[in-house]
Design a protein around this motif. Structure first.
Motif, PDB file in Angstrom:
ATOM      1  N   PRO A  60       0.796  -1.223   0.000  1.00 45.80           N
ATOM      2  CA  PRO A  60       0.000   0.000   0.000  1.00 45.80           C
ATOM      3  C   PRO A  60       0.827   1.271   0.000  1.00 45.80           C
ATOM      4  CG  PRO A  60      -0.007  -1.002   2.153  1.00 45.80           C
ATOM      5  CD  PRO A  60       0.711  -1.946   1.238  1.00 45.80           C
ATOM      6  N   ARG A  61       2.098   1.180   0.351  1.00 45.23           N
ATOM      7  CA  ARG A  61       2.930   2.380   0.405  1.00 45.23           C
ATOM      8  C   ARG A  61       4.156   2.209  -0.470  1.00 45.23           C
ATOM      9  NH1 ARG A  61       2.855   5.712   5.694  1.00 45.23           N
ATOM     10  NH2 ARG A  61       4.068   6.864   4.201  1.00 45.23           N
ATOM     11  N   ILE A  62       4.052   2.637  -1.678  1.00 42.10           N
ATOM     12  CA  ILE A  62       5.210   2.643  -2.563  1.00 42.10           C
ATOM     13  C   ILE A  62       5.929   3.958  -2.332  1.00 42.10           C
ATOM     14  CG2 ILE A  62       5.958   2.754  -4.963  1.00 42.10           C
ATOM     15  CD1 ILE A  62       3.724   0.862  -5.647  1.00 42.10           C
ATOM     16  N   LYS A  63       7.211   3.876  -2.051  1.00 39.60           N
ATOM     17  CA  LYS A  63       8.017   5.074  -1.838  1.00 39.60           C
ATOM     18  C   LYS A  63       8.468   5.581  -3.200  1.00 39.60           C
ATOM     19  CE  LYS A  63       9.817   2.938   2.311  1.00 39.60           C
ATOM     20  NZ  LYS A  63      11.020   2.381   2.938  1.00 39.60           N
ATOM     21  N   THR A  64       8.402   6.878  -3.384  1.00 39.80           N
ATOM     22  CA  THR A  64       8.835   7.477  -4.643  1.00 39.80           C
ATOM     23  C   THR A  64       9.904   8.515  -4.369  1.00 39.80           C
ATOM     24  OG1 THR A  64       6.630   7.181  -5.580  1.00 39.80           O
ATOM     25  CG2 THR A  64       8.085   8.708  -6.718  1.00 39.80           C
ATOM     26  N   ILE A 124       9.753  -4.969   1.344  1.00 40.45           N
ATOM     27  CA  ILE A 124       9.322  -6.336   1.605  1.00 40.45           C
ATOM     28  C   ILE A 124      10.189  -6.859   2.748  1.00 40.45           C
ATOM     29  CG2 ILE A 124       9.025  -8.655   0.682  1.00 40.45           C
ATOM     30  CD1 ILE A 124       9.005  -7.354  -2.142  1.00 40.45           C
ATOM     31  N   ALA A 125       9.558  -7.171   3.851  1.00 38.33           N
ATOM     32  CA  ALA A 125      10.259  -7.720   5.019  1.00 38.33           C
ATOM     33  C   ALA A 125      11.482  -6.879   5.402  1.00 38.33           C
ATOM     34  CB  ALA A 125      10.653  -9.172   4.765  1.00 38.33           C
ATOM     35  N   GLY A 126      11.327  -5.568   5.376  1.00 35.75           N
ATOM     36  CA  GLY A 126      12.405  -4.682   5.791  1.00 35.75           C
ATOM     37  C   GLY A 126      13.452  -4.384   4.744  1.00 35.75           C
ATOM     38  N   THR A 127      13.308  -4.920   3.547  1.00 31.40           N
ATOM     39  CA  THR A 127      14.259  -4.685   2.463  1.00 31.40           C
ATOM     40  C   THR A 127      13.592  -3.870   1.367  1.00 31.40           C
ATOM     41  OG1 THR A 127      15.399  -6.771   2.909  1.00 31.40           O
ATOM     42  CG2 THR A 127      15.748  -5.786   0.742  1.00 31.40           C
ATOM     43  N   ASN A 128      14.260  -2.806   0.923  1.00 32.56           N
ATOM     44  CA  ASN A 128      13.739  -2.001  -0.185  1.00 32.56           C
ATOM     45  C   ASN A 128      14.090  -2.645  -1.508  1.00 32.56           C
ATOM     46  OD1 ASN A 128      12.480   0.209   1.130  1.00 32.56           O
ATOM     47  ND2 ASN A 128      14.480   1.080   1.563  1.00 32.56           N
ATOM     48  N   TYR A 129      13.130  -2.655  -2.421  1.00 29.34           N
ATOM     49  CA  TYR A 129      13.313  -3.171  -3.773  1.00 29.34           C
ATOM     50  C   TYR A 129      12.993  -2.068  -4.778  1.00 29.34           C
ATOM     51  CZ  TYR A 129      13.550  -7.944  -1.969  1.00 29.34           C
ATOM     52  OH  TYR A 129      13.926  -9.081  -1.315  1.00 29.34           O
ATOM     53  N   HIS A 130      13.893  -1.868  -5.735  1.00 27.35           N
ATOM     54  CA  HIS A 130      13.681  -0.906  -6.817  1.00 27.35           C
ATOM     55  C   HIS A 130      12.870  -1.576  -7.921  1.00 27.35           C
ATOM     56  CE1 HIS A 130      16.855   1.955  -5.484  1.00 27.35           C
ATOM     57  NE2 HIS A 130      17.416   0.856  -5.014  1.00 27.35           N
ATOM     58  N   LEU A 131      11.961  -0.849  -8.539  1.00 29.90           N
ATOM     59  CA  LEU A 131      11.244  -1.354  -9.701  1.00 29.90           C
ATOM     60  C   LEU A 131      12.165  -1.209 -10.909  1.00 29.90           C
ATOM     61  CD1 LEU A 131       8.914  -0.690  -7.642  1.00 29.90           C
ATOM     62  CD2 LEU A 131       7.477  -0.415  -9.663  1.00 29.90           C
ATOM     63  N   GLU A 166      18.869  -3.376  -3.239  1.00 26.46           N
ATOM     64  CA  GLU A 166      19.890  -2.335  -3.331  1.00 26.46           C
ATOM     65  C   GLU A 166      21.205  -2.912  -3.848  1.00 26.46           C
ATOM     66  OE1 GLU A 166      20.583   1.761  -2.899  1.00 26.46           O
ATOM     67  OE2 GLU A 166      18.745   0.666  -2.547  1.00 26.46           O
ATOM     68  N   ALA A 167      21.568  -4.110  -3.373  1.00 31.25           N
ATOM     69  CA  ALA A 167      22.810  -4.749  -3.827  1.00 31.25           C
ATOM     70  C   ALA A 167      22.764  -5.044  -5.320  1.00 31.25           C
ATOM     71  CB  ALA A 167      23.057  -6.032  -3.043  1.00 31.25           C
ATOM     72  N   ALA A 168      21.631  -5.532  -5.826  1.00 31.29           N
ATOM     73  CA  ALA A 168      21.488  -5.815  -7.260  1.00 31.29           C
ATOM     74  C   ALA A 168      21.527  -4.523  -8.069  1.00 31.29           C
ATOM     75  CB  ALA A 168      20.194  -6.581  -7.525  1.00 31.29           C
TER      76      ALA A 168
END
Length: 96
Positions: free
Chosen positions: A4-8, A28-35, A84-86
């Motif tokens: 519900p909360r996508i960070k931009t 997701i589970a405390g990890t940020n994922y970039h689109l 972030e690592a990827a």
């Protein structure tokens, strides 16, 4: 999964010759994922016919996950998501 909360993050250089850059993140589970859809072009990746970067990510050996992302109960569709690592791994390829 519903996010519900996508960070931009928006980067505006205030120079009309440089386009505004927008990055969206989901947590997701405390990890940020970039689109990947938002960052693939900036990383020098080639988009596939579908407009995503999955083929380029696979070819470059960049790990990602595929998830359907929702925002405020509205589906944004299936997205390749990078940690972030990827993201940094992909940035290094661009420099290489």
């Amino acid at each position: 999964m519903t996010f519900p909360r996508i960070k931009t993050i928006t980067i505006d250089s205030h120079d009309e010759t440089i386009p505004v850059v927008r990055f969206r993140l989901v947590e997701i589970a405390g990890t940020n994922y970039h689109l990947a859809q938002d960052i693939g072009h900036h990383l020098g990746l080639k988009a596939s016919e579908e407009g995503d970067y999955r083929s380029a990510l696979v070819e470059a050996g960049i790990p990602f996950i595929d998830l359907v992302v929702f925002e405020r109960d509205q589906p944004l569709g299936l997205h390749a998501l990078l940690t972030e690592a990827a993201f940094y791994q992909a940035r290094l390829l661009k420099r290489g």
